[in-house]
Motif scaffolding. Structure first.
Motif, PDB file in Angstrom:
ATOM      1  N   ARG A   1      36.212 -20.850  16.876  1.00  0.00           N
ATOM      2  CA  ARG A   1      35.256 -21.103  17.956  1.00  0.00           C
ATOM      3  C   ARG A   1      34.578 -22.467  17.797  1.00  0.00           C
ATOM      4  O   ARG A   1      34.303 -23.155  18.784  1.00  0.00           O
ATOM      5  CB  ARG A   1      34.197 -20.006  18.007  1.00  0.00           C
ATOM      6  N   GLU A   2      34.304 -22.862  16.583  1.00  0.00           N
ATOM      7  CA  GLU A   2      33.660 -24.153  16.360  1.00  0.00           C
ATOM      8  C   GLU A   2      34.586 -25.322  16.689  1.00  0.00           C
ATOM      9  O   GLU A   2      34.150 -26.346  17.210  1.00  0.00           O
ATOM     10  CB  GLU A   2      33.172 -24.254  14.914  1.00  0.00           C
TER      11      GLU A   2
ATOM     12  N   MET B   1      28.783 -16.664  10.238  1.00  0.00           N
ATOM     13  CA  MET B   1      29.285 -15.539  11.028  1.00  0.00           C
ATOM     14  C   MET B   1      29.859 -14.450  10.134  1.00  0.00           C
ATOM     15  O   MET B   1      30.006 -13.299  10.559  1.00  0.00           O
ATOM     16  CB  MET B   1      30.330 -16.022  12.027  1.00  0.00           C
TER      17      MET B   1
ATOM     18  N   GLY C   1      35.103 -17.429  13.714  1.00  0.00           N
ATOM     19  CA  GLY C   1      34.013 -18.394  13.855  1.00  0.00           C
ATOM     20  C   GLY C   1      34.485 -19.822  13.689  1.00  0.00           C
ATOM     21  O   GLY C   1      34.042 -20.722  14.428  1.00  0.00           O
ATOM     22  N   TRP C   2      35.385 -20.056  12.757  1.00  0.00           N
ATOM     23  CA  TRP C   2      35.934 -21.399  12.540  1.00  0.00           C
ATOM     24  C   TRP C   2      36.678 -21.860  13.783  1.00  0.00           C
ATOM     25  O   TRP C   2      36.542 -23.001  14.229  1.00  0.00           O
ATOM     26  CB  TRP C   2      36.850 -21.372  11.323  1.00  0.00           C
TER      27      TRP C   2
ATOM     28  N   ALA D   1      31.129 -21.020  10.358  1.00  0.00           N
ATOM     29  CA  ALA D   1      32.011 -19.879  10.132  1.00  0.00           C
ATOM     30  C   ALA D   1      31.447 -18.975   9.028  1.00  0.00           C
ATOM     31  O   ALA D   1      31.509 -17.746   9.119  1.00  0.00           O
ATOM     32  CB  ALA D   1      33.407 -20.367   9.756  1.00  0.00           C
TER      33      ALA D   1
ATOM     34  N   ALA E   1      35.683 -12.462  10.570  1.00  0.00           N
ATOM     35  CA  ALA E   1      34.587 -13.171  11.233  1.00  0.00           C
ATOM     36  C   ALA E   1      34.624 -14.662  10.906  1.00  0.00           C
ATOM     37  O   ALA E   1      34.357 -15.502  11.774  1.00  0.00           O
ATOM     38  CB  ALA E   1      33.251 -12.563  10.811  1.00  0.00           C
TER      39      ALA E   1
ATOM     40  N   HIS F   1      22.397 -13.528  20.016  1.00  0.00           N
ATOM     41  CA  HIS F   1      23.076 -13.541  18.719  1.00  0.00           C
ATOM     42  C   HIS F   1      22.373 -12.600  17.751  1.00  0.00           C
ATOM     43  O   HIS F   1      23.012 -12.045  16.847  1.00  0.00           O
ATOM     44  CB  HIS F   1      23.101 -14.961  18.142  1.00  0.00           C
TER      45      HIS F   1
END
Length: 313
Positions: free
Chosen positions: A199-200, A166, A196-197, A163, A192, A39
């Motif tokens: 993916r979570e 990210m 990111g939201w 999020a 992003a 990361h």
């Protein structure tokens, strides 16, 4: 006899050296995984892209850029280590053998030591960039600690925080070298944030069993997995829509009608679109595999903004 003894001693020395080397490499790999340094590579690109776009080219003060990167890297490594320390029990229940603490490759105290050493270094590095970066780093770092300790149990708020982490590196990179934040940076940060939201929420679907045992209520528990998949798909499709704005609408920027940017961002959008489609139509999509694939899509997205900043098509 002496020759035989010497050969045996030499063979034993090679054996011990080999096993010491193997143990050391295994330990280093585990520490790398603990700090999620892959990361860190993405953070470097994100901060660099934010700086290049915010400055309008390669920044003249590379020292500040380097310190900005160190800030992001140290805080990322420190807070991921602390996260794994507090998550060790729930990770064991979820059989997260990808986590070195669960495998026993490193001890929990190692995670604490990493945090204690690197967190202050990250804040100090930001202080030597400028005041704005120091404030962003301090606020983000404190939020990160709050997330690791208790905020993650409020899943919806925790997901928003992840999020945010990210999206903020792009803003951080721009602020490090420029007093202004261009619209393109806000668009990039928004993409992003949405990705990111999503993916979570996918991670929440994967962790339902462990969350239930811990008494944590995530979004899939409230609305069901199928509806959670639909929300994730909406976020991904919204992110892909935003990605076309720089190419078609941002006159006067290097991204407007930039074929290099368009080519690379299309690779990102295709991946996100395929994942979004499958999340909508499939009753049991391979969430774990798709979540990893979104990381690949985001790498292409970073390359699109980076390539578009330097190359005109």
């Amino acid at each position: 006899m002496v020759l035989f003894t010497f050969c045996c001693f030499k063979s034993k020395s090679y054996y011990l050296a080999y096993h010491y080397f193997s143990f050391s490499m295994k330990r280093l790999k585990a520490v790398w995984e603990l700090m999620r340094l892959e990361h860190g590579v993405m953070l470097f690109v994100a901060v660099f892209v934010g700086a290049v776009v915010g400055y309008g080219g390669l920044p003249s003060d590379l020292v500040k850029l380097f310190l900005a990167f160190l800030t992001a890297l140290f805080l990322e490594a420190a807070t991921f280590s602390l996260n794994d320390y507090f998550d060790i029990e729930i990770d064991r229940r979820n059989n997260r053998v990808d986590r070195p603490l669960v495998r026993g490759d490193v001890q929990p105290r190692t995670a604490v030591v990493v945090f204690v050493l690197l967190f202050p270094l990250g804040i100090v590095s930001a202080f030597f960039v400028n005041l704005q970066c120091f404030v962003i780093a301090l606020m983000t770092g404190l939020f990160a600690v709050a997330y690791d300790v208790w905020l993650k149990r409020v899943k919806q708020v925790g997901n928003l925080y992840i999020a945010y982490t990210m999206a903020v590196p792009f803003v951080f990179g721009a602020v490090a070298v420029s007093p202004n934040i261009p619209l393109i940076i806000l668009i990039l940060a928004s993409i992003a944030f949405l990705a990111g939201w999503g993916r979570e929420i996918m991670k929440d679907v994967m962790d339902v069993l462990g969350d239930q045992e811990q008494g944590v209520k995530s979004l899939p528990m409230y609305i069901g997995k199928r509806n959670a998949y639909r929300i994730v798909a909406f976020f991904y499709l919204a992110a892909t829509t935003l990605s076309f704005f720089p190419y078609f609408l941002l006159n006067g920027t290097v991204y407007h009608r930039n074929i290099v940017y368009l080519t690379l961002i299309l690779l990102t959008d295709i991946l996100f679109f395929v994942i979004a489609y499958d999340l909508i139509v499939k009753s049991n999509p391979p969430v774990k595999r798709y979540r990893k694939l979104t990381l690949v899509a985001m790498v292409f997205g970073l390359l699109a903004f980076l390539g578009g900043a330097f190359f005109q098509g």
